[in-house]
Design an enzyme around this catalytic site. Structure first.
Site, PDB file in Angstrom:
ATOM      1  N   CYS A 154     112.430  91.439  53.028  1.00 36.84           N
ATOM      2  CA  CYS A 154     113.875  91.637  53.210  1.00 36.84           C
ATOM      3  C   CYS A 154     114.663  91.030  52.057  1.00 36.84           C
ATOM      4  O   CYS A 154     115.611  91.641  51.549  1.00 36.84           O
ATOM      5  CB  CYS A 154     114.332  91.052  54.543  1.00 36.84           C
ATOM      6  SG  CYS A 154     114.029  89.280  54.755  1.00 36.84           S
ATOM      7  N   HIS A 181     119.106  81.763  54.698  1.00 35.63           N
ATOM      8  CA  HIS A 181     118.469  82.761  55.566  1.00 35.63           C
ATOM      9  C   HIS A 181     118.521  82.312  57.022  1.00 35.63           C
ATOM     10  O   HIS A 181     118.209  81.170  57.346  1.00 35.63           O
ATOM     11  CB  HIS A 181     117.004  82.930  55.130  1.00 35.63           C
ATOM     12  CG  HIS A 181     116.340  84.168  55.616  1.00 35.63           C
ATOM     13  ND1 HIS A 181     116.066  84.399  56.934  1.00 35.63           N
ATOM     14  CD2 HIS A 181     115.883  85.254  54.944  1.00 35.63           C
ATOM     15  CE1 HIS A 181     115.451  85.568  57.056  1.00 35.63           C
ATOM     16  NE2 HIS A 181     115.347  86.107  55.867  1.00 35.63           N
ATOM     17  N   THR A 184     114.034  82.916  61.944  1.00 34.13           N
ATOM     18  CA  THR A 184     113.109  84.001  62.290  1.00 34.13           C
ATOM     19  C   THR A 184     112.077  83.466  63.273  1.00 34.13           C
ATOM     20  O   THR A 184     112.068  82.277  63.608  1.00 34.13           O
ATOM     21  CB  THR A 184     112.373  84.548  61.046  1.00 34.13           C
ATOM     22  OG1 THR A 184     111.456  83.550  60.576  1.00 34.13           O
ATOM     23  CG2 THR A 184     113.348  84.934  59.945  1.00 34.13           C
ATOM     24  N   THR A 215     110.373  80.870  49.663  1.00 32.94           N
ATOM     25  CA  THR A 215     110.596  82.315  49.690  1.00 32.94           C
ATOM     26  C   THR A 215     109.791  82.915  48.549  1.00 32.94           C
ATOM     27  O   THR A 215     109.800  82.387  47.436  1.00 32.94           O
ATOM     28  CB  THR A 215     112.080  82.694  49.547  1.00 32.94           C
ATOM     29  OG1 THR A 215     112.177  84.129  49.472  1.00 32.94           O
ATOM     30  CG2 THR A 215     112.711  82.093  48.312  1.00 32.94           C
ATOM     31  N   ARG A 238     116.642  77.782  55.593  1.00 36.74           N
ATOM     32  CA  ARG A 238     116.815  78.388  56.908  1.00 36.74           C
ATOM     33  C   ARG A 238     117.985  77.695  57.613  1.00 36.74           C
ATOM     34  O   ARG A 238     118.072  76.469  57.635  1.00 36.74           O
ATOM     35  CB  ARG A 238     115.537  78.254  57.732  1.00 36.74           C
ATOM     36  CG  ARG A 238     114.354  79.076  57.204  1.00 36.74           C
ATOM     37  CD  ARG A 238     114.654  80.569  57.301  1.00 36.74           C
ATOM     38  NE  ARG A 238     113.591  81.382  56.772  1.00 36.74           N
ATOM     39  CZ  ARG A 238     112.578  81.874  57.492  1.00 36.74           C
ATOM     40  NH1 ARG A 238     112.507  81.592  58.787  1.00 36.74           N
ATOM     41  NH2 ARG A 238     111.654  82.621  56.936  1.00 36.74           N
ATOM     42  N   ASN A 323     119.352  90.841  57.144  1.00 31.54           N
ATOM     43  CA  ASN A 323     117.934  90.842  56.767  1.00 31.54           C
ATOM     44  C   ASN A 323     117.057  91.615  57.752  1.00 31.54           C
ATOM     45  O   ASN A 323     115.902  91.901  57.454  1.00 31.54           O
ATOM     46  CB  ASN A 323     117.408  89.408  56.630  1.00 31.54           C
ATOM     47  CG  ASN A 323     117.691  88.564  57.848  1.00 31.54           C
ATOM     48  OD1 ASN A 323     118.820  88.105  58.037  1.00 31.54           O
ATOM     49  ND2 ASN A 323     116.692  88.373  58.685  1.00 31.54           N
TER      50      ASN A 323
END
Length: 353
Positions: A154, A181, A184, A215, A238, A323
């Site tokens: 993404c 980000h 998740t 990442t 995150r 994302n």
């Protein structure tokens, strides 16, 4: 129509299902996941972030699958995808969305043992024998011989269009990115041992902490632009949000005499309006925030108000992205291109030329 199936019905698998379901070329007949069929049917209909799907979804009486507006999708719960029986079901293309099979060796049984013609993976496979595709950037490399392709990641889908514009207009000496980000499924809700990732920070509560982590998006750019090998790297942070992320891109450019903010934004705006990035790259001049980008299906949206240039050669750009939605929409489009060109033998609906 091309007969399709999905392996892995998590966040991305379900959104790819939603987008691909609207494509008349792609006939999704089967889903494989470890969850129950009741969970699969419930979660494809209802989504806390992206809203309720405007389809009627019901579990079949015998529990063999679920229906979407009356059309049957069979369901299985095989941990070993070889046991699903893709060939017996007539599946021509698999959308591999488990995130677990990330090598050519682990994916090759789809072709060698399962009788599948094409596989599109929702994560990068950084090996010879797989092509990592970012639509609008390198999809021209797709060929008949490449049966295994991926939709990259993404953040790579967010970053690559920006890199393309800066590289082609000004040249890139080197650069560094930070993606801010949202959480998740690889993080924990509360502090507890994390069995999915070795990074100890992901064992801390994803709903309470800012957590620096890795990442692969910057280094993965070399899969799209090999000439940038060793010139880009980055990290992720995150954050305790459920959706919409932003990538902070910093590049040292090659152009002699340097550039201005106006020149950088003009190049990005032009790329968003015409050419292969139209519909993929966005350009925004309003002072928007993360929730404004929920359900935005573009891969990357430039926050034009935040563009900076330092000393003429250091360029800083913010690029927003949903994302989940942006990535899943691109994957569904990639599936259309692969299915159209290499299975059905027709023109794809998405060309990005």
């Amino acid at each position: 129509m091309v007969t399709c199936a999905i392996n892995g019905f998590g966040r991305i698998g379900r959104l790819v299902f939603r987008y691909a379901w609207e494509d008349p070329l792609l006939d999704i007949i089967h889903v494989n996941d470890l969850c129950s069929v009741e969970s699969a049917a419930y979660l494809i209909k209802y989504d806390s972030v992206h809203g309720t799907w405007d389809k009627e979804v019901e579990v079949t009486e015998d529990g063999s699958g679920f229906t979407v507006d009356g059309k049957l999708v069979t369901f299985s719960r095989e941990k070993d995808y070889i046991e699903v029986g893709w060939g017996e079901r007539g599946v021509e293309m698999v959308m591999e969305c488990t995130g677990k099979f990330l090598s050519v060796d682990t994916l090759s049984p789809y072709f060698d043992k399962c009788g599948v013609q094409r596989v599109v993976v929702s994560a990068p496979v950084k090996e010879t024998g797989a092509l990592n595709v970012v639509l609008g950037c390198n999809h021209g490399l797709l060929t008949e011989d490449l049966k295994l392709v991926t939709n990259a990641s993404c953040t790579t889908n967010c970053l690559a269009p920006v890199v393309k514009v800066i590289k082609e207009n000004f040249g890139i000496k080197h650069g560094c990115i930070t993606t801010v980000h949202n959480v998740t499924g690889t993080q924990t809700l509360v502090d507890m041992p994390n069995t999915k990732k070795s990074d100890l920070r992901r064992a801390r509560s994803g709903m309470l902490n800012l957590a620096p982590t890795s990442t692969g998006s910057a280094t993965a750019i070399v899969e799209i632009y090999p000439e940038l090998k060793g010139k880009l790297n980055g990290l992720a942070i995150r954050v305790p949000l459920l959706n919409a992320s932003i990538t902070d891109c910093v590049f040292e450019i090659e152009k002699e005499g340097g550039v201005t903010v106006e020149e950088v934004n003009a190049a990005l705006k032009k790329a968003s309006e015409d050419g292969p990035l139209k519909g993929i790259l966005g350009y925004e001049t309003m002072p928007l925030v993360s929730t404004d980008y929920t359900n935005d299906t573009r891969s990357s949206i430039i926050d034009a108000l935040s563009t900076q240039v330092i000393d003429g050669t250091m360029v800083k750009i913010y690029a927003w992205y949903d994302n989940e939605c942006g990535y899943s929409k691109r994957m569904a489009e990639l599936c259309n291109i692969v299915a159209a060109k290499y299975i059905a033998g027709v023109e794809p609906s998405f060309k990005y030329e």
